[in-house]
Design an enzyme around this catalytic site. Structure first.
Site, PDB file in Angstrom:
ATOM      1  N   GLY A   1       0.778  -1.233   0.000  1.00 56.70           N
ATOM      2  CA  GLY A   1       0.000   0.000   0.000  1.00 56.70           C
ATOM      3  C   GLY A   1       0.808   1.281   0.000  1.00 56.70           C
ATOM      4  O   GLY A   1       0.715   2.094  -0.906  1.00 56.70           O
TER       5      GLY A   1
ATOM      6  N   GLU B   1      -6.503   4.746   2.566  1.00 58.05           N
ATOM      7  CA  GLU B   1      -6.733   3.355   2.929  1.00 58.05           C
ATOM      8  C   GLU B   1      -7.689   3.286   4.108  1.00 58.05           C
ATOM      9  O   GLU B   1      -8.106   4.305   4.670  1.00 58.05           O
ATOM     10  CB  GLU B   1      -5.396   2.656   3.248  1.00 58.05           C
ATOM     11  CG  GLU B   1      -4.473   2.571   2.042  1.00 58.05           C
ATOM     12  CD  GLU B   1      -3.213   1.778   2.334  1.00 58.05           C
ATOM     13  OE1 GLU B   1      -3.074   1.253   3.454  1.00 58.05           O
ATOM     14  OE2 GLU B   1      -2.365   1.676   1.434  1.00 58.05           O
TER      15      GLU B   1
ATOM     16  N   HIS C   1      -5.361  -9.523   7.485  1.00 53.96           N
ATOM     17  CA  HIS C   1      -5.680  -8.645   6.349  1.00 53.96           C
ATOM     18  C   HIS C   1      -6.949  -9.163   5.692  1.00 53.96           C
ATOM     19  O   HIS C   1      -7.065 -10.357   5.405  1.00 53.96           O
ATOM     20  CB  HIS C   1      -4.533  -8.615   5.339  1.00 53.96           C
ATOM     21  CG  HIS C   1      -4.611  -7.443   4.430  1.00 53.96           C
ATOM     22  ND1 HIS C   1      -5.548  -7.336   3.430  1.00 53.96           N
ATOM     23  CD2 HIS C   1      -3.882  -6.299   4.378  1.00 53.96           C
ATOM     24  CE1 HIS C   1      -5.389  -6.184   2.798  1.00 53.96           C
ATOM     25  NE2 HIS C   1      -4.383  -5.537   3.355  1.00 53.96           N
TER      26      HIS C   1
ATOM     27  N   ARG D   1      -9.307  -2.476   9.419  1.00 53.14           N
ATOM     28  CA  ARG D   1      -9.139  -3.855   8.970  1.00 53.14           C
ATOM     29  C   ARG D   1      -9.855  -4.871   9.846  1.00 53.14           C
ATOM     30  O   ARG D   1     -10.361  -5.872   9.346  1.00 53.14           O
ATOM     31  CB  ARG D   1      -7.643  -4.184   8.882  1.00 53.14           C
ATOM     32  CG  ARG D   1      -6.974  -3.485   7.721  1.00 53.14           C
ATOM     33  CD  ARG D   1      -5.474  -3.701   7.727  1.00 53.14           C
ATOM     34  NE  ARG D   1      -4.880  -3.102   6.539  1.00 53.14           N
ATOM     35  CZ  ARG D   1      -3.580  -3.015   6.320  1.00 53.14           C
ATOM     36  NH1 ARG D   1      -2.737  -3.484   7.217  1.00 53.14           N
ATOM     37  NH2 ARG D   1      -3.123  -2.472   5.217  1.00 53.14           N
TER      38      ARG D   1
ATOM     39  N   HIS E   1      -1.701 -11.251   9.066  1.00 55.82           N
ATOM     40  CA  HIS E   1      -0.975 -10.198   8.354  1.00 55.82           C
ATOM     41  C   HIS E   1       0.039  -9.464   9.215  1.00 55.82           C
ATOM     42  O   HIS E   1       1.194  -9.323   8.826  1.00 55.82           O
ATOM     43  CB  HIS E   1      -1.985  -9.199   7.793  1.00 55.82           C
ATOM     44  CG  HIS E   1      -1.379  -8.080   7.002  1.00 55.82           C
ATOM     45  ND1 HIS E   1      -0.567  -8.296   5.910  1.00 55.82           N
ATOM     46  CD2 HIS E   1      -1.468  -6.729   7.149  1.00 55.82           C
ATOM     47  CE1 HIS E   1      -0.182  -7.121   5.407  1.00 55.82           C
ATOM     48  NE2 HIS E   1      -0.703  -6.168   6.160  1.00 55.82           N
TER      49      HIS E   1
ATOM     50  N   GLU F   1       8.036  -4.307  13.495  1.00 56.03           N
ATOM     51  CA  GLU F   1       6.897  -5.141  13.875  1.00 56.03           C
ATOM     52  C   GLU F   1       7.154  -5.962  15.130  1.00 56.03           C
ATOM     53  O   GLU F   1       6.217  -6.284  15.866  1.00 56.03           O
ATOM     54  CB  GLU F   1       6.510  -6.070  12.725  1.00 56.03           C
ATOM     55  CG  GLU F   1       5.207  -6.824  12.954  1.00 56.03           C
ATOM     56  CD  GLU F   1       4.749  -7.612  11.740  1.00 56.03           C
ATOM     57  OE1 GLU F   1       3.751  -8.343  11.860  1.00 56.03           O
ATOM     58  OE2 GLU F   1       5.389  -7.492  10.668  1.00 56.03           O
TER      59      GLU F   1
ATOM     60  N   ARG G   1      -3.714  -2.054  14.158  1.00 60.11           N
ATOM     61  CA  ARG G   1      -2.869  -1.107  13.433  1.00 60.11           C
ATOM     62  C   ARG G   1      -3.642  -0.383  12.342  1.00 60.11           C
ATOM     63  O   ARG G   1      -4.363  -0.994  11.558  1.00 60.11           O
ATOM     64  CB  ARG G   1      -1.694  -1.865  12.808  1.00 60.11           C
ATOM     65  CG  ARG G   1      -0.809  -1.013  11.910  1.00 60.11           C
ATOM     66  CD  ARG G   1       0.279  -1.858  11.281  1.00 60.11           C
ATOM     67  NE  ARG G   1      -0.270  -2.834  10.346  1.00 60.11           N
ATOM     68  CZ  ARG G   1      -0.138  -2.769   9.025  1.00 60.11           C
ATOM     69  NH1 ARG G   1       0.493  -1.741   8.479  1.00 60.11           N
ATOM     70  NH2 ARG G   1      -0.634  -3.696   8.254  1.00 60.11           N
TER      71      ARG G   1
ATOM     72  N   SER H   1       2.894   1.123   9.526  1.00 65.38           N
ATOM     73  CA  SER H   1       3.981   0.234   9.947  1.00 65.38           C
ATOM     74  C   SER H   1       5.327   0.602   9.334  1.00 65.38           C
ATOM     75  O   SER H   1       6.349   0.610  10.032  1.00 65.38           O
ATOM     76  CB  SER H   1       3.633  -1.215   9.623  1.00 65.38           C
ATOM     77  OG  SER H   1       3.186  -1.347   8.292  1.00 65.38           O
TER      78      SER H   1
END
Length: 531
Positions: A50, A120, A236, A284, A343, A367, A378, A383
């Site tokens: 992304g 997003e 995800h 998400r 994910h 991470e 998140r 990230s």
């Protein structure tokens, strides 16, 4: 030992956080050595599609600013973010991007010549910059790898980190490693930065590559550090579906929905209608849970992402387009079959926003770390930014601690390869997918813990596979313990037997450390350093 080496700082991992820490450490005059258990580009960073979420003052939506980005992050984190950590990391974003671009990273331009921005899930503005359409991570990895190579940063490729070495007082004294042939070696250093990435290989289907085996979590736990928020594993919502697929699955970036694609079920009905005010751009955890409910209701194992109305799909999303075409799907004329997969780990080794842990000489970034930025879920594309910011800060913390006399060379109390419990990987992944996926309950979690305990075998860590399997086994135990303890649903932790959110009892992080008698839950939250 077969060999020895020495450094001021050892960095474990060659993704965005690790290479950023190594490059910054080198700038500060530290003797840096980087350890990679595979090729330097084999980690998670290169798979990120992304982009990077950042509000750059000179190029932003008119109504967007740092405070809106902070608010979006806190909302996604469902009450468990550290506001100071969020503001500190995000505020440093523009400078981190400038430093990254100075290393040679190239981002996509918009029609006006400024950097192109997309939106997003969970974001209230167009603030996600990207490279190569949907190949941002690959460009970041390329630029940092080239900078490390050109800057003479030494990288030990195909060397597996086995155990953190400690002095008699508990401080870090170095790292025990194995080379590709299983030969042990010692790296003597007063500081180690863990930048080992995620834990996706705990599950049968994941967006993570094969190297994401929770190595850093296990190393830190065995060294006496604490972990937090491990129960919050982000699934995800959209990976390319294939019947009976296992292991790494191609990601269908959230930016596809950001450009207008819509999730529909097998009967063509919108999945997100009435689920959330942001519909297909909801956070998400909301989208993944909605997909889970719709597949259960329709008796299927996937839904569809309809992107047939998007112009120039192949140009904007070349990575996704190539994966679809390899599977015999033409996104321009037919919906893409998608499902959810493990994910991102929102939790990890407890650190400050400067990467410091409670163990002297041990730091973590990316991470593997739990800084307080992500909370219970998140926010998309935060990230890579965290890796850039905290990776650099961790190196600065090492340099600062060294100047203050807190980091001195100490002899290691023990340098022999340890023996640890391991579990057959396929059995572990099957067990975790069944009991610790998007929906969990007490019976399933208890059964999974008992299953792993029953099949555990103690073996000496003499090869990479055994090291990885021991890390997966230990991390699985920690995750199951935390998920069983948290009797509520929050963020990406969904308890089917406790569907409500209990702010009075559970608006706090669960902090665990490994005690001689087993898991020890410590305190009622995390004391984090302000930015």
């Amino acid at each position: 030992m077969s060999w020895e080496a020495a450094a001021d700082l050892v960095v474990v991992g060659t993704g965005v956080a690790g290479l950023t820490a190594a490059l910054r450490g080198r700038e500060l005059g530290l003797r840096v050595l980087v350890v990679s258990k595979d090729a330097p580009a084999a980690g998670n960073t290169g798979w990120a599609q992304g982009g990077i979420a950042v509000v750059r003052p000179d190029e932003r939506d008119a109504a967007d600013d740092l405070e809106r980005h902070v608010e979006d992050t806190l909302t996604a984190g469902a009450g468990l973010c550290s506001p100071a950590a969020v503001r500190g990391v995000l505020a440093d974003g523009p400078e981190a991007i400038a430093r990254l671009r100075a290393t040679g990273a190239v981002f996509d331009p918009g029609a006006d010549g400024a950097l192109a921005r997309t939106r997003e899930g969970g974001h209230s503005a167009f603030r996600v910059i990207h490279a190569g359409g949907d190949a941002t991570g690959a460009e970041v990895q390329r630029a940092l790898s080239a900078a490390a190579r050109d800057g003479g940063v030494p990288v030990l490729e195909r060397h597996c980190a086995v155990e953190l070495l400690r002095a008699d007082d508990g401080a870090i004294a170095g790292l025990l490693t194995l080379d590709g042939e299983g030969n042990p070696g010692v790296l003597r250093a007063p500081a180690v930065v863990l930048a080992t990435g995620g834990l996706g290989q705990l599950y049968a289907a994941t967006t993570n590559p094969e190297v994401s085996t929770a190595d850093g979590i296990a190393l830190a736990l065995r060294a006496g550090a604490s972990v937090a928020d491990l129960e919050f594993v982000q699934f995800h919502p959209t990976v390319l579906h294939a019947p009976d697929a296992r292991g790494h699955r191609p990601l269908v970036t959230e930016a596809v929905r950001g450009e207008g694609a819509v999730l529909v079920d097998v009967r063509g009905r919108p999945v997100m209608a009435g689920e959330h005010p942001l519909a297909d751009l909801a956070p998400r955890d909301v989208v993944a849970a909605a997909i889970g409910r719709r597949t259960a209701a329709t008796g299927t194992d996937h839904v569809y992402l309809d992107a047939t109305g998007l112009d120039g799909f192949a140009r904007r999303f070349p990575t996704v387009h190539a994966a679809c075409r390899a599977a015999g799907i033409d996104p321009a004329t037919e919906p893409i079959p998608v499902t959810s997969a493990a994910h991102y780990s929102c939790g990890g080794v407890v650190t400050t926003v400067d990467g410091r842990t409670a163990v002297p000489g041990l730091y973590a970034a990316g991470e593997v770390a739990c800084t307080g930025l992500h909370g219970a879920n998140r926010l998309a594309s935060n990230s890579l930014l965290e890796g850039l910011v905290v990776g650099g800060r961790a190196a600065e913390a090492v340099a600062q601690d060294r100047r203050r006399g807190l980091l001195v060379r100490r002899p290691a109390a023990e340098t022999a390869p340890p023996a640890q419990a391991v579990v057959d990987r396929e059995l572990l992944q099957r067990t975790m997918s069944r009991a610790a996926g998007i929906g969990r309950d007490a019976a399933g979690l208890a059964g999974a813990a008992a299953e792993l305990e029953r099949h555990a075998v103690v073996r000496p860590l003499r090869d990479r596979r055994t090291v990885e399997d021991s890390a997966l086994a230990l991390t699985a135990r920690a995750l199951l313990a935390a998920a069983a303890e948290r009797t509520e649903s929050r963020g990406c932790h969904r308890r089917t037997d406790h569907p409500g959110t209990d702010d009075l009892r559970w608006r706090r992080s669960l902090v665990l450390r490994l005690d001689v008698s087993g898991w020890l839950f410590t305190g009622t939250g995390i004391a984090r350093a302000a930015a």
